[in-house]
Design a protein around this motif. Structure first.
Motif, PDB file in Angstrom:
ATOM      1  N   SER A 150       0.848  -1.193   0.000  1.00 35.97           N
ATOM      2  CA  SER A 150       0.000   0.000   0.000  1.00 35.97           C
ATOM      3  C   SER A 150       0.886   1.246   0.000  1.00 35.97           C
ATOM      4  CB  SER A 150      -0.952   0.002   1.201  1.00 35.97           C
ATOM      5  OG  SER A 150      -0.220   0.080   2.406  1.00 35.97           O
ATOM      6  N   PRO A 151       0.374   2.343  -0.543  1.00 37.97           N
ATOM      7  CA  PRO A 151       1.231   3.514  -0.705  1.00 37.97           C
ATOM      8  C   PRO A 151       1.657   4.181   0.598  1.00 37.97           C
ATOM      9  CG  PRO A 151      -0.873   3.850  -1.829  1.00 37.97           C
ATOM     10  CD  PRO A 151      -0.907   2.509  -1.185  1.00 37.97           C
ATOM     11  N   GLY A 152       0.818   4.148   1.601  1.00 38.98           N
ATOM     12  CA  GLY A 152       1.146   4.892   2.813  1.00 38.98           C
ATOM     13  C   GLY A 152       0.845   6.364   2.606  1.00 38.98           C
ATOM     14  N   HIS A 153       1.451   7.189   3.403  1.00 38.53           N
ATOM     15  CA  HIS A 153       1.158   8.630   3.366  1.00 38.53           C
ATOM     16  C   HIS A 153       2.242   9.380   2.607  1.00 38.53           C
ATOM     17  CE1 HIS A 153      -2.210   8.153   6.046  1.00 38.53           C
ATOM     18  NE2 HIS A 153      -1.455   7.363   6.803  1.00 38.53           N
ATOM     19  N   TYR A 154       2.018  10.652   2.458  1.00 42.25           N
ATOM     20  CA  TYR A 154       2.973  11.554   1.805  1.00 42.25           C
ATOM     21  C   TYR A 154       2.889  12.839   2.603  1.00 42.25           C
ATOM     22  CZ  TYR A 154       5.454  13.610  -2.237  1.00 42.25           C
ATOM     23  OH  TYR A 154       6.371  14.197  -3.076  1.00 42.25           O
ATOM     24  N   GLY A 155       3.481  12.811   3.791  1.00 43.87           N
ATOM     25  CA  GLY A 155       3.252  13.893   4.720  1.00 43.87           C
ATOM     26  C   GLY A 155       1.774  13.896   5.054  1.00 43.87           C
ATOM     27  N   ALA A 156       1.146  15.001   4.918  1.00 42.83           N
ATOM     28  CA  ALA A 156      -0.292  15.106   5.177  1.00 42.83           C
ATOM     29  C   ALA A 156      -1.102  14.990   3.891  1.00 42.83           C
ATOM     30  CB  ALA A 156      -0.590  16.435   5.866  1.00 42.83           C
ATOM     31  N   PRO A 158      -1.676  12.169   1.270  1.00 39.77           N
ATOM     32  CA  PRO A 158      -1.587  10.878   0.573  1.00 39.77           C
ATOM     33  C   PRO A 158      -2.124  10.944  -0.851  1.00 39.77           C
ATOM     34  CG  PRO A 158      -3.261  10.816   2.283  1.00 39.77           C
ATOM     35  CD  PRO A 158      -2.522  12.116   2.442  1.00 39.77           C
ATOM     36  N   GLU A 159      -3.018  11.885  -1.137  1.00 42.28           N
ATOM     37  CA  GLU A 159      -3.540  12.024  -2.500  1.00 42.28           C
ATOM     38  C   GLU A 159      -2.450  12.475  -3.475  1.00 42.28           C
ATOM     39  OE1 GLU A 159      -3.782  16.123  -0.778  1.00 42.28           O
ATOM     40  OE2 GLU A 159      -4.195  14.133   0.020  1.00 42.28           O
ATOM     41  N   ARG A 160      -1.478  13.231  -2.992  1.00 44.60           N
ATOM     42  CA  ARG A 160      -0.351  13.633  -3.848  1.00 44.60           C
ATOM     43  C   ARG A 160       0.511  12.414  -4.186  1.00 44.60           C
ATOM     44  NH1 ARG A 160       1.702  19.282  -1.000  1.00 44.60           N
ATOM     45  NH2 ARG A 160      -0.155  20.497  -1.535  1.00 44.60           N
ATOM     46  N   LYS A 161       0.743  11.572  -3.201  1.00 44.21           N
ATOM     47  CA  LYS A 161       1.540  10.370  -3.429  1.00 44.21           C
ATOM     48  C   LYS A 161       0.846   9.490  -4.462  1.00 44.21           C
ATOM     49  CE  LYS A 161       4.124   6.840  -0.976  1.00 44.21           C
ATOM     50  NZ  LYS A 161       4.665   6.478   0.336  1.00 44.21           N
ATOM     51  N   ARG A 162      -0.433   9.288  -4.306  1.00 47.02           N
ATOM     52  CA  ARG A 162      -1.198   8.464  -5.250  1.00 47.02           C
ATOM     53  C   ARG A 162      -1.133   9.083  -6.648  1.00 47.02           C
ATOM     54  NH1 ARG A 162      -2.618   3.404  -5.631  1.00 47.02           N
ATOM     55  NH2 ARG A 162      -0.578   4.002  -5.807  1.00 47.02           N
ATOM     56  N   TYR A 163      -1.257  10.398  -6.738  1.00 42.07           N
ATOM     57  CA  TYR A 163      -1.187  11.100  -8.021  1.00 42.07           C
ATOM     58  C   TYR A 163       0.159  10.828  -8.705  1.00 42.07           C
ATOM     59  CZ  TYR A 163      -0.994  14.981 -11.360  1.00 42.07           C
ATOM     60  OH  TYR A 163      -0.857  15.742 -12.492  1.00 42.07           O
ATOM     61  N   LEU A 164       1.252  10.959  -7.955  1.00 46.16           N
ATOM     62  CA  LEU A 164       2.587  10.765  -8.524  1.00 46.16           C
ATOM     63  C   LEU A 164       2.815   9.311  -8.933  1.00 46.16           C
ATOM     64  CD1 LEU A 164       4.539  13.028  -6.017  1.00 46.16           C
ATOM     65  CD2 LEU A 164       4.050  13.548  -8.416  1.00 46.16           C
ATOM     66  N   LEU A 165       2.395   8.375  -8.097  1.00 53.32           N
ATOM     67  CA  LEU A 165       2.534   6.957  -8.447  1.00 53.32           C
ATOM     68  C   LEU A 165       1.718   6.624  -9.695  1.00 53.32           C
ATOM     69  CD1 LEU A 165       2.354   5.374  -4.874  1.00 53.32           C
ATOM     70  CD2 LEU A 165       4.369   5.477  -6.373  1.00 53.32           C
ATOM     71  N   ASP A 166       0.487   7.132  -9.759  1.00 52.46           N
ATOM     72  CA  ASP A 166      -0.368   6.888 -10.925  1.00 52.46           C
ATOM     73  C   ASP A 166       0.208   7.532 -12.183  1.00 52.46           C
ATOM     74  OD1 ASP A 166      -2.098   5.472  -9.283  1.00 52.46           O
ATOM     75  OD2 ASP A 166      -3.610   7.074  -9.200  1.00 52.46           O
ATOM     76  N   LEU A 167       0.720   8.749 -12.041  1.00 56.26           N
ATOM     77  CA  LEU A 167       1.330   9.450 -13.182  1.00 56.26           C
ATOM     78  C   LEU A 167       2.442   8.597 -13.784  1.00 56.26           C
ATOM     79  CD1 LEU A 167       1.903  12.393 -14.644  1.00 56.26           C
ATOM     80  CD2 LEU A 167       3.840  12.333 -13.081  1.00 56.26           C
ATOM     81  N   GLU A 168       3.339   8.110 -12.955  1.00 57.11           N
ATOM     82  CA  GLU A 168       4.465   7.328 -13.442  1.00 57.11           C
ATOM     83  C   GLU A 168       3.997   5.990 -14.012  1.00 57.11           C
ATOM     84  OE1 GLU A 168       7.645   7.074 -10.583  1.00 57.11           O
ATOM     85  OE2 GLU A 168       7.699   9.248 -10.313  1.00 57.11           O
ATOM     86  N   ARG A 169       3.091   5.334 -13.322  1.00 54.50           N
ATOM     87  CA  ARG A 169       2.592   4.031 -13.799  1.00 54.50           C
ATOM     88  C   ARG A 169       1.911   4.191 -15.144  1.00 54.50           C
ATOM     89  NH1 ARG A 169      -1.984   2.907 -10.735  1.00 54.50           N
ATOM     90  NH2 ARG A 169      -2.994   3.926 -12.461  1.00 54.50           N
ATOM     91  N   ASP A 170       1.023   5.180 -15.265  1.00 53.82           N
ATOM     92  CA  ASP A 170       0.290   5.382 -16.511  1.00 53.82           C
ATOM     93  C   ASP A 170       1.209   5.774 -17.667  1.00 53.82           C
ATOM     94  OD1 ASP A 170      -1.951   4.770 -14.992  1.00 53.82           O
ATOM     95  OD2 ASP A 170      -2.692   6.842 -14.925  1.00 53.82           O
ATOM     96  N   ALA A 171       2.171   6.662 -17.377  1.00 54.67           N
ATOM     97  CA  ALA A 171       3.118   7.074 -18.429  1.00 54.67           C
ATOM     98  C   ALA A 171       3.984   5.896 -18.862  1.00 54.67           C
ATOM     99  CB  ALA A 171       3.971   8.237 -17.948  1.00 54.67           C
TER     100      ALA A 171
END
Length: 176
Positions: A150-156, A158-171
Protein backbone atom coordinates in the motif's frame (compact mmCIF):
# COMPACT_ATOMS: atom_id res chain seq x y z
CA UNK A 1 27.54 30.81 0.76
CA UNK A 2 24.80 32.70 -1.01
CA UNK A 3 21.22 31.50 -1.40
CA UNK A 4 18.50 32.49 -3.82
CA UNK A 5 14.91 31.44 -4.28
CA UNK A 6 12.18 31.32 -6.86
CA UNK A 7 8.88 29.50 -7.27
CA UNK A 8 8.17 26.57 -9.60
CA UNK A 9 4.65 25.53 -10.61
CA UNK A 10 3.42 22.00 -9.95
CA UNK A 11 -0.05 20.44 -10.19
CA UNK A 12 -0.17 20.89 -6.39
CA UNK A 13 0.54 24.62 -6.50
CA UNK A 14 3.72 26.63 -6.60
CA UNK A 15 6.74 25.19 -4.81
CA UNK A 16 9.46 27.22 -3.17
CA UNK A 17 12.81 26.32 -4.76
CA UNK A 18 15.92 27.43 -2.86
CA UNK A 19 19.34 27.24 -4.44
CA UNK A 20 22.87 27.61 -3.08
CA UNK A 21 26.06 27.94 -5.06
CA UNK A 22 26.31 24.13 -4.76
CA UNK A 23 22.82 23.22 -6.01
CA UNK A 24 19.17 22.85 -5.00
CA UNK A 25 18.88 23.07 -1.21
CA UNK A 26 15.13 22.88 -0.83
CA UNK A 27 12.04 22.22 -2.91
CA UNK A 28 9.03 22.77 -0.71
CA UNK A 29 5.42 22.34 -1.74
CA UNK A 30 3.37 25.00 -0.04
CA UNK A 31 0.51 24.15 2.27
CA UNK A 32 -0.99 27.51 1.32
CA UNK A 33 -2.63 28.81 -1.82
CA UNK A 34 -0.34 31.86 -1.57
CA UNK A 35 3.23 30.81 -2.44
CA UNK A 36 4.61 34.12 -1.25
CA UNK A 37 3.70 33.59 2.38
CA UNK A 38 6.61 34.59 4.58
CA UNK A 39 6.59 31.44 6.74
CA UNK A 40 7.76 29.29 3.82
CA UNK A 41 10.88 31.37 3.44
CA UNK A 42 11.30 31.88 7.18
CA UNK A 43 11.45 28.14 7.79
CA UNK A 44 14.18 27.48 5.24
CA UNK A 45 16.05 30.65 6.25
CA UNK A 46 16.11 29.49 9.87
CA UNK A 47 17.42 26.07 8.84
CA UNK A 48 20.09 27.60 6.57
CA UNK A 49 21.08 30.33 9.00
CA UNK A 50 20.75 32.84 6.15
CA UNK A 51 18.00 34.56 4.22
CA UNK A 52 17.86 33.63 0.52
CA UNK A 53 17.48 36.47 -1.95
CA UNK A 54 14.56 36.50 -4.37
CA UNK A 55 15.89 35.57 -7.81
CA UNK A 56 13.18 35.54 -10.49
CA UNK A 57 14.11 33.01 -13.14
CA UNK A 58 16.36 30.96 -10.84
CA UNK A 59 13.96 28.02 -11.10
CA UNK A 60 13.39 28.21 -14.87
CA UNK A 61 15.43 25.11 -15.73
CA UNK A 62 13.86 23.20 -12.84
CA UNK A 63 10.41 24.37 -13.97
CA UNK A 64 11.08 22.96 -17.45
CA UNK A 65 12.17 19.61 -15.97
CA UNK A 66 9.10 19.53 -13.71
CA UNK A 67 6.82 20.25 -16.67
CA UNK A 68 8.38 17.32 -18.55
CA UNK A 69 8.01 15.09 -15.48
CA UNK A 70 4.34 16.00 -15.02
CA UNK A 71 3.77 15.32 -18.74
CA UNK A 72 4.96 11.76 -18.13
CA UNK A 73 8.66 11.90 -19.03
CA UNK A 74 10.88 9.79 -16.78
CA UNK A 75 12.96 12.68 -15.45
CA UNK A 76 15.66 11.83 -12.95
CA UNK A 77 16.23 15.12 -11.17
CA UNK A 78 19.43 14.09 -9.38
CA UNK A 79 21.07 13.45 -12.76
CA UNK A 80 19.98 16.81 -14.19
CA UNK A 81 20.61 19.01 -11.16
CA UNK A 82 23.12 19.21 -8.35
CA UNK A 83 21.56 18.75 -4.93
CA UNK A 84 22.98 20.59 -1.94
CA UNK A 85 22.29 18.16 0.91
CA UNK A 86 23.18 20.60 3.72
CA UNK A 87 19.72 20.34 5.32
CA UNK A 88 20.05 16.60 5.91
CA UNK A 89 22.80 14.45 7.31
CA UNK A 90 23.53 11.02 8.71
CA UNK A 91 21.08 8.24 8.01
CA UNK A 92 18.47 10.66 6.66
CA UNK A 93 20.84 11.71 3.93
CA UNK A 94 21.80 8.11 3.15
CA UNK A 95 18.13 7.13 2.95
CA UNK A 96 17.19 10.02 0.65
CA UNK A 97 20.16 9.35 -1.60
CA UNK A 98 19.10 5.69 -1.81
CA UNK A 99 15.58 6.81 -2.74
CA UNK A 100 17.04 8.71 -5.71
CA UNK A 101 18.06 5.35 -7.19
CA UNK A 102 14.53 3.93 -7.28
CA UNK A 103 13.73 3.77 -11.00
CA UNK A 104 10.86 5.66 -12.59
CA UNK A 105 7.49 3.93 -12.09
CA UNK A 106 8.96 1.43 -9.63
CA UNK A 107 8.64 1.29 -5.87
CA UNK A 108 10.53 -0.03 -2.87
CA UNK A 109 9.40 -0.63 0.67
CA UNK A 110 10.68 1.46 3.55
CA UNK A 111 12.54 -1.63 4.76
CA UNK A 112 14.21 -2.20 1.40
CA UNK A 113 15.43 1.40 1.35
CA UNK A 114 16.75 0.97 4.90
CA UNK A 115 18.84 -2.02 3.76
CA UNK A 116 20.25 -0.10 0.78
CA UNK A 117 20.97 2.91 3.02
CA UNK A 118 23.02 0.65 5.28
CA UNK A 119 20.69 0.23 8.27
CA UNK A 120 18.54 -2.88 8.01
CA UNK A 121 15.65 -2.60 10.42
CA UNK A 122 15.45 1.19 10.13
CA UNK A 123 12.25 1.25 8.08
CA UNK A 124 10.63 3.79 10.42
CA UNK A 125 13.66 6.06 10.09
CA UNK A 126 13.30 5.87 6.30
CA UNK A 127 9.66 6.89 6.71
CA UNK A 128 10.73 9.87 8.79
CA UNK A 129 13.39 10.83 6.23
CA UNK A 130 10.81 10.66 3.44
CA UNK A 131 8.29 12.70 5.44
CA UNK A 132 10.82 15.39 6.31
CA UNK A 133 12.72 15.60 3.02
CA UNK A 134 13.64 19.14 2.03
CA UNK A 135 13.49 18.03 -1.61
CA UNK A 136 9.92 16.89 -2.11
CA UNK A 137 9.02 15.42 -5.52
CA UNK A 138 12.52 15.87 -6.97
CA UNK A 139 13.76 13.20 -4.53
CA UNK A 140 11.12 10.59 -5.37
CA UNK A 141 10.05 9.70 -1.84
CA UNK A 142 6.61 8.94 -3.29
CA UNK A 143 8.14 5.72 -4.67
CA UNK A 144 8.68 4.40 -1.14
CA UNK A 145 5.73 2.30 -0.03
CA UNK A 146 4.69 0.07 2.84
CA UNK A 147 5.83 -3.56 3.00
CA UNK A 148 2.25 -4.69 2.26
CA UNK A 149 2.32 -2.81 -1.06
CA UNK A 150 0.00 0.00 0.00
CA UNK A 151 1.23 3.51 -0.70
CA UNK A 152 1.15 4.89 2.81
CA UNK A 153 1.16 8.63 3.37
CA UNK A 154 2.97 11.55 1.81
CA UNK A 155 3.25 13.89 4.72
CA UNK A 156 -0.29 15.11 5.18
CA UNK A 157 -1.12 14.54 1.50
CA UNK A 158 -1.59 10.88 0.57
CA UNK A 159 -3.54 12.02 -2.50
CA UNK A 160 -0.35 13.63 -3.85
CA UNK A 161 1.54 10.37 -3.43
CA UNK A 162 -1.20 8.46 -5.25
CA UNK A 163 -1.19 11.10 -8.02
CA UNK A 164 2.59 10.77 -8.52
CA UNK A 165 2.53 6.96 -8.45
CA UNK A 166 -0.37 6.89 -10.93
CA UNK A 167 1.33 9.45 -13.18
CA UNK A 168 4.47 7.33 -13.44
CA UNK A 169 2.59 4.03 -13.80
CA UNK A 170 0.29 5.38 -16.51
CA UNK A 171 3.12 7.07 -18.43
CA UNK A 172 5.21 3.91 -18.21
CA UNK A 173 2.31 1.77 -19.45
CA UNK A 174 1.73 4.08 -22.41
CA UNK A 175 5.42 3.76 -23.39
CA UNK A 176 5.26 -0.05 -23.40
Amino acid sequence: MSYRYDFAPTPFGDALAVFSDAGIVSFDLSESTDPGVPWLLEGVSRRLGAAPEKAPGAADELTDALAAYFEGEPVRFDERFAFDWRLVDGFTRSALQAVCDIPWAETMSYGEVAVIAGSPGAARAVGTACRLTPLSVIVPVHRVIRADGSPGHYGAHPERKRYLLDLERDASASRA
